[in-house]
Design an enzyme around this catalytic site. Sequence first.
Site, PDB file in Angstrom:
ATOM      1  N   ASP A 292      34.984  39.969  37.948  1.00  0.00           N
ATOM      2  CA  ASP A 292      33.832  40.817  38.203  1.00  0.00           C
ATOM      3  C   ASP A 292      32.775  40.292  38.749  1.00  0.00           C
ATOM      4  O   ASP A 292      32.257  39.758  38.218  1.00  0.00           O
ATOM      5  CB  ASP A 292      33.799  41.790  37.007  1.00  0.00           C
ATOM      6  CG  ASP A 292      32.447  42.558  36.938  1.00  0.00           C
ATOM      7  OD1 ASP A 292      32.085  42.797  38.014  1.00  0.00           O
ATOM      8  OD2 ASP A 292      32.027  42.998  36.043  1.00  0.00           O
ATOM      9  N   GLN A 309      32.054  46.115  44.616  1.00  0.00           N
ATOM     10  CA  GLN A 309      33.361  45.566  43.636  1.00  0.00           C
ATOM     11  C   GLN A 309      33.145  45.932  42.206  1.00  0.00           C
ATOM     12  O   GLN A 309      34.151  46.321  41.683  1.00  0.00           O
ATOM     13  CB  GLN A 309      33.673  44.017  43.873  1.00  0.00           C
ATOM     14  CG  GLN A 309      34.778  43.487  43.461  1.00  0.00           C
ATOM     15  CD  GLN A 309      34.712  42.651  42.211  1.00  0.00           C
ATOM     16  OE1 GLN A 309      33.588  42.862  41.454  1.00  0.00           O
ATOM     17  NE2 GLN A 309      35.539  42.063  41.639  1.00  0.00           N
ATOM     18  N   GLU A 310      31.951  45.484  41.624  1.00  0.00           N
ATOM     19  CA  GLU A 310      32.282  45.710  40.301  1.00  0.00           C
ATOM     20  C   GLU A 310      32.016  47.347  39.800  1.00  0.00           C
ATOM     21  O   GLU A 310      32.745  47.847  38.916  1.00  0.00           O
ATOM     22  CB  GLU A 310      30.701  45.137  39.807  1.00  0.00           C
ATOM     23  CG  GLU A 310      30.475  45.619  38.054  1.00  0.00           C
ATOM     24  CD  GLU A 310      29.207  44.680  37.321  1.00  0.00           C
ATOM     25  OE1 GLU A 310      28.102  44.836  37.867  1.00  0.00           O
ATOM     26  OE2 GLU A 310      29.655  44.344  36.409  1.00  0.00           O
ATOM     27  N   GLU A 311      31.255  48.201  40.561  1.00  0.00           N
ATOM     28  CA  GLU A 311      31.375  49.632  40.139  1.00  0.00           C
ATOM     29  C   GLU A 311      32.556  50.128  40.588  1.00  0.00           C
ATOM     30  O   GLU A 311      33.193  50.839  39.815  1.00  0.00           O
ATOM     31  CB  GLU A 311      30.365  50.474  41.100  1.00  0.00           C
ATOM     32  CG  GLU A 311      28.899  50.086  40.666  1.00  0.00           C
ATOM     33  CD  GLU A 311      28.091  48.801  41.540  1.00  0.00           C
ATOM     34  OE1 GLU A 311      28.852  48.202  42.399  1.00  0.00           O
ATOM     35  OE2 GLU A 311      27.003  48.421  41.650  1.00  0.00           O
ATOM     36  N   TRP A 422      32.476  35.924  45.510  1.00  0.00           N
ATOM     37  CA  TRP A 422      31.440  36.372  44.581  1.00  0.00           C
ATOM     38  C   TRP A 422      30.079  36.273  44.918  1.00  0.00           C
ATOM     39  O   TRP A 422      29.619  35.027  45.506  1.00  0.00           O
ATOM     40  CB  TRP A 422      31.808  35.395  43.614  1.00  0.00           C
ATOM     41  CG  TRP A 422      30.802  35.339  42.346  1.00  0.00           C
ATOM     42  CD1 TRP A 422      30.614  36.466  41.549  1.00  0.00           C
ATOM     43  CD2 TRP A 422      30.209  34.248  41.582  1.00  0.00           C
ATOM     44  NE1 TRP A 422      29.595  35.881  40.588  1.00  0.00           N
ATOM     45  CE2 TRP A 422      29.443  34.668  40.472  1.00  0.00           C
ATOM     46  CE3 TRP A 422      30.228  32.905  42.164  1.00  0.00           C
ATOM     47  CZ2 TRP A 422      28.521  33.885  39.929  1.00  0.00           C
ATOM     48  CZ3 TRP A 422      29.291  32.075  41.376  1.00  0.00           C
ATOM     49  CH2 TRP A 422      28.605  32.484  40.326  1.00  0.00           C
ATOM     50  N   GLY A 423      29.133  37.240  44.743  1.00  0.00           N
ATOM     51  CA  GLY A 423      27.680  36.933  45.066  1.00  0.00           C
ATOM     52  C   GLY A 423      27.496  36.983  46.600  1.00  0.00           C
ATOM     53  O   GLY A 423      26.384  36.824  46.930  1.00  0.00           O
ATOM     54  N   CYS A 424      28.394  37.465  47.544  1.00  0.00           N
ATOM     55  CA  CYS A 424      28.387  37.333  49.020  1.00  0.00           C
ATOM     56  C   CYS A 424      28.133  38.547  49.516  1.00  0.00           C
ATOM     57  O   CYS A 424      28.315  38.791  50.918  1.00  0.00           O
ATOM     58  CB  CYS A 424      29.330  36.356  49.673  1.00  0.00           C
ATOM     59  SG  CYS A 424      29.389  34.972  48.900  1.00  0.00           S
ATOM     60  N   ALA A 426      26.550  42.542  48.249  1.00  0.00           N
ATOM     61  CA  ALA A 426      25.087  42.971  47.872  1.00  0.00           C
ATOM     62  C   ALA A 426      24.200  41.942  47.411  1.00  0.00           C
ATOM     63  O   ALA A 426      22.951  41.877  47.676  1.00  0.00           O
ATOM     64  CB  ALA A 426      25.299  43.941  46.739  1.00  0.00           C
TER      65      ALA A 426
END
Length: 516
Positions: A292, A309-311, A422-424, A426
């Site tokens: 996540d 992605q997470e939402e 990941w992290g790339c 928002a």
Amino acid sequence: KKREDVPSSCCLLKDMKRIPQCDNTLGPLDFSKMHTVLVDVDVFNCGAGPIPQDGRDMWHNDFVKMPFSLSSYMKTGYKKQTNTVRWEVIYKQLRSLSKKTTASVKDLEDAIIKYNPKYQGQWSFDALSSLVKADPNGSNYSPKLFQKIAELALRLPELMKKAVPLLKRGHPAAITLSQTQIACLLANAFFCTYPHRNFSGPKAEYHNYPSINFTSLFGNASSRKKQKLRAIMHYFQEVTAKKLTGLVTFERRCFKDTDLPNWRSSNKKMHKLHVASYGTIENEGKGMLQVDFASSWIGGGVLGSGLVQEEILFIINPELIVSRLFTEKLGDKECLIVTGSQQFSNYSGFGDTFEWKDPHEERLNRDEWARLQRQIVAIDALHFKHRSEQYNMNHVTRELNKAYCGFKGHQSNEPDIATGNWGCGAFNGDKQLKAVIQLMAAAQAKRGLAFFTFEDESLKQGLQQTYHLLVTERTTVDKLYSLLQNYCATQQAYGSAHVDLFEFIRINFSPSKSLL
Ligand code: AR6
């Protein structure tokens, strides 16, 4: 050579290890100081299904403050104000709403405001009203739905007898509860019943926790909200119509400095990698540990307008939302692992194009504790306001440690990991740098990676070539770490002129013959 013919040491998707192949025996369900189980373990272990564990309410800083607690008061009355137990007011409102033949959004609003009087005129319900009004058929809303959610919410004292501990920063601990208990907790979130959870700001008691009452989902109508509410309505339709049988575990893992690797002196080599530009973590990564791309406030903007992605993950697996009730903001060396959550919806699109598609038919098996074989790990990357901030070894090391916290398993036989950019999005990270960081963390944790580039074809090719080089050159993690030091120094020296990390690796690690 054609582009497709690039030499690759990567493996195929079918070669990735998934949960059913791991076959770690769990033994009977049991609780411990570090693992709170909210169902009766004896009854459960006899095969009689999950029934709530007995216990008592705890109005205490270490536990979730429940709306039915006898210690939770509110002022009622106009001329002469009296203190009334909060649950009495909630009960009266939800009970009368549940008995209505038709319950409108206005009825829901009136009920909620009765026990949240401070927010009269402040909380908006326009997103919910426009959903119900505009599209009565396609909204997943049915005329009796609010009544059913209210009935479910009212079961809270009966279903949640044992106090729910908070998963606090720096304290590794786990909570296992039934899907029915989660549905009831979420029905209470829907009706905004949780006390002390509406204030934010540094002085608020729960300032270090994500929000849980659904109020922010109901206002500020937009097409994003509409699609999110369709998914939530569908979840409540399902859980109020069908019997839920499973359990779900939420585990906070915390690492001490001594648990973390010394990246400068690690001689670990690259582990297994599969790279695909097609597919998603949740579909093609089924049965693997699914990453996540989290916010340190678990769930991020799931109850607001966020829809990346997470939402999306939380909206299609709404049981994940309950983690916001008890999970304190994640620290740098922590992660949250959720085992057993159910996917209720399918979707298409991403961000503004996201659409609720249809009900998801769950085909996963369950483990010995009746948990669906789905495991999700929440790790929050750093949010870079300016991209140049990330080329700094303090940040790189933080990200290596964070990924390692998420990737390092407890047992010897764990599934591989499904991840990607990941992290790339928002959070503005550099895809190549983050991919290399995740490769290093996976090598250190000795777990395979299935890397989904989300349709980025050139990232796929570049990652495959880089990985092939690292494997053939038997590159170790310490070598990559010192290369990253040089890379960051170069980035800083060059200022705005970007140096491509894969290219930098190729130049530095290629065997001398290919440089001739
Ligand atoms: N499978 C594989 N890759 C994906 C998927 C998927 N299902 N969805 C997106 N991607 P982002 P972040 C790729 O922006 O930068 C949330 O608000 C796609 O290329 O969600 O870590 C959280 O709560 C996308 O651009 O992650 C945090 O606050 C990229 O992954 C914040 O966003 C990054 O997705 C985290 O932002």
